[in-house]
Design a protein around this motif. Structure first.
Motif, PDB file in Angstrom:
ATOM      1  N   PHE A  90       9.244  31.046 -19.232  1.00  0.00           N
ATOM      2  CA  PHE A  90      10.018  30.069 -19.990  1.00  0.00           C
ATOM      3  C   PHE A  90       9.814  28.698 -19.356  1.00  0.00           C
ATOM      4  CE2 PHE A  90      11.938  34.192 -20.286  1.00  0.00           C
ATOM      5  CZ  PHE A  90      12.139  34.337 -21.647  1.00  0.00           C
ATOM      6  N   LEU A  91       9.247  27.779 -20.129  1.00  0.00           N
ATOM      7  CA  LEU A  91       8.971  26.437 -19.628  1.00  0.00           C
ATOM      8  C   LEU A  91      10.075  25.477 -20.044  1.00  0.00           C
ATOM      9  CD1 LEU A  91       5.151  26.243 -20.381  1.00  0.00           C
ATOM     10  CD2 LEU A  91       6.296  26.916 -18.257  1.00  0.00           C
ATOM     11  N   LEU A  92      10.455  24.602 -19.129  1.00  0.00           N
ATOM     12  CA  LEU A  92      11.458  23.584 -19.421  1.00  0.00           C
ATOM     13  C   LEU A  92      10.792  22.446 -20.194  1.00  0.00           C
ATOM     14  CD1 LEU A  92      13.152  23.426 -15.896  1.00  0.00           C
ATOM     15  CD2 LEU A  92      13.769  24.852 -17.840  1.00  0.00           C
ATOM     16  N   PRO A  93      11.561  21.718 -20.991  1.00  0.00           N
ATOM     17  CA  PRO A  93      10.966  20.607 -21.741  1.00  0.00           C
ATOM     18  C   PRO A  93      10.470  19.478 -20.831  1.00  0.00           C
ATOM     19  CG  PRO A  93      13.323  20.808 -22.238  1.00  0.00           C
ATOM     20  CD  PRO A  93      12.956  21.927 -21.329  1.00  0.00           C
ATOM     21  N   ASN A  94      11.090  19.328 -19.650  1.00  0.00           N
ATOM     22  CA  ASN A  94      10.713  18.303 -18.674  1.00  0.00           C
ATOM     23  C   ASN A  94      10.897  18.875 -17.274  1.00  0.00           C
ATOM     24  OD1 ASN A  94      10.428  16.004 -20.582  1.00  0.00           O
ATOM     25  ND2 ASN A  94      12.618  16.367 -20.881  1.00  0.00           N
ATOM     26  N   PHE A  95      10.223  18.271 -16.318  1.00  0.00           N
ATOM     27  CA  PHE A  95      10.464  18.631 -14.923  1.00  0.00           C
ATOM     28  C   PHE A  95      11.907  18.291 -14.571  1.00  0.00           C
ATOM     29  CE2 PHE A  95       5.879  18.225 -14.814  1.00  0.00           C
ATOM     30  CZ  PHE A  95       5.499  19.218 -13.932  1.00  0.00           C
ATOM     31  N   VAL A  96      12.536  19.136 -13.753  1.00  0.00           N
ATOM     32  CA  VAL A  96      13.872  18.829 -13.255  1.00  0.00           C
ATOM     33  C   VAL A  96      13.880  19.025 -11.747  1.00  0.00           C
ATOM     34  CG1 VAL A  96      15.064  19.444 -15.391  1.00  0.00           C
ATOM     35  CG2 VAL A  96      14.742  21.173 -13.634  1.00  0.00           C
ATOM     36  N   ASP A  97      14.687  18.217 -11.069  1.00  0.00           N
ATOM     37  CA  ASP A  97      14.867  18.382  -9.637  1.00  0.00           C
ATOM     38  C   ASP A  97      15.847  19.513  -9.403  1.00  0.00           C
ATOM     39  OD1 ASP A  97      13.176  16.277  -8.838  1.00  0.00           O
ATOM     40  OD2 ASP A  97      14.774  14.807  -9.154  1.00  0.00           O
ATOM     41  N   ALA A  98      15.539  20.360  -8.444  1.00  0.00           N
ATOM     42  CA  ALA A  98      16.414  21.480  -8.129  1.00  0.00           C
ATOM     43  C   ALA A  98      16.290  21.843  -6.660  1.00  0.00           C
ATOM     44  CB  ALA A  98      16.066  22.688  -8.990  1.00  0.00           C
ATOM     45  N   ARG A  99      17.415  21.978  -6.022  1.00  0.00           N
ATOM     46  CA  ARG A  99      17.471  22.523  -4.670  1.00  0.00           C
ATOM     47  C   ARG A  99      17.907  23.982  -4.740  1.00  0.00           C
ATOM     48  NH1 ARG A  99      21.390  20.286   0.129  1.00  0.00           N
ATOM     49  NH2 ARG A  99      20.790  21.829   1.687  1.00  0.00           N
ATOM     50  N   TYR A 100      18.769  24.260  -5.733  1.00  0.00           N
ATOM     51  CA  TYR A 100      19.269  25.602  -5.994  1.00  0.00           C
ATOM     52  C   TYR A 100      19.068  25.926  -7.464  1.00  0.00           C
ATOM     53  CZ  TYR A 100      21.642  24.631  -1.601  1.00  0.00           C
ATOM     54  OH  TYR A 100      21.909  24.282  -0.305  1.00  0.00           O
ATOM     55  N   VAL A 101      18.746  27.175  -7.738  1.00  0.00           N
ATOM     56  CA  VAL A 101      18.597  27.645  -9.118  1.00  0.00           C
ATOM     57  C   VAL A 101      19.503  28.848  -9.301  1.00  0.00           C
ATOM     58  CG1 VAL A 101      17.024  28.574 -10.859  1.00  0.00           C
ATOM     59  CG2 VAL A 101      16.205  26.846  -9.247  1.00  0.00           C
ATOM     60  N   GLN A 102      20.258  28.821 -10.393  1.00  0.00           N
ATOM     61  CA  GLN A 102      21.113  29.957 -10.733  1.00  0.00           C
ATOM     62  C   GLN A 102      20.561  30.613 -11.987  1.00  0.00           C
ATOM     63  OE1 GLN A 102      25.132  29.144 -12.179  1.00  0.00           O
ATOM     64  NE2 GLN A 102      25.853  31.035 -11.243  1.00  0.00           N
ATOM     65  N   PHE A 103      20.240  31.898 -11.884  1.00  0.00           N
ATOM     66  CA  PHE A 103      19.859  32.708 -13.039  1.00  0.00           C
ATOM     67  C   PHE A 103      21.156  33.320 -13.549  1.00  0.00           C
ATOM     68  CE2 PHE A 103      16.100  32.244 -10.541  1.00  0.00           C
ATOM     69  CZ  PHE A 103      15.062  32.213 -11.450  1.00  0.00           C
TER      70      PHE A 103
END
Length: 142
Positions: A113-126
């Motif tokens: 699944f690709l995001l529409p734009n790059f995003v900054d992330a230090r943490y990702v929650q599924f």
């Protein structure tokens, strides 16, 4: 995407007490290991990860490999959100950057699944809103 195996689990909503398959099993780069959430947990199951070295990274998508195979049946997640934080792991720090639905196919393999734009992330929650049945989650990485 972030390099496979570079995410580390910070916390998870639950773990099945009957299986020795913690949330880390979803991020260990082993396609045969599985994370089982708590029995009968079919809504609002989540796992939070810290990205490489705990530093903010550019995220452009995720890959999820649900357990939907002939030996286990339909057990994978269905509807999900990808949420990111650049500051802390507090629930209030996360913003939803993608909502989607996994294909419900046997032996379907990894779904990207690709995001529409790059995003900054230090943490990702599924954040897994709903499961086809319950609890099995083979592999994920940001």
């Amino acid at each position: 995407m972030i390099a496979e195996g570079s995410a580390q689990v910070v916390s998870a909503s639950s773990q099945n007490q009957d299986n020795l398959n913690p949330a880390e099993a979803a991020f260990d780069s082993d396609a045969n290991s599985i994370w089982f959430s708590q029995n009968n947990a079919v809504t609002n199951v989540w796992v939070k990860t810290s990205l490489a070295d705990g530093l903010a990274q550019k995220l452009y998508g995720v890959r999820i490999n649900p357990v939907n195979d002939s030996s286990n049946g339909q057990h994978g997640p269905k509807d999900f959100d990808i949420r990111v934080s650049t500051t802390t792991t507090d629930d209030s720090a996360f913003t939803t950057v993608y909502s989607g639905t996994l294909a419900n196919t046997l032996n379907g393999g990894t779904q990207e699944f690709l995001l529409p734009n790059f995003v900054d992330a230090r943490y990702v929650q599924f954040f897994l809103e709903e499961w086809v049945q319950q609890r099995a989650y083979r592999r994920a990485h940001a």
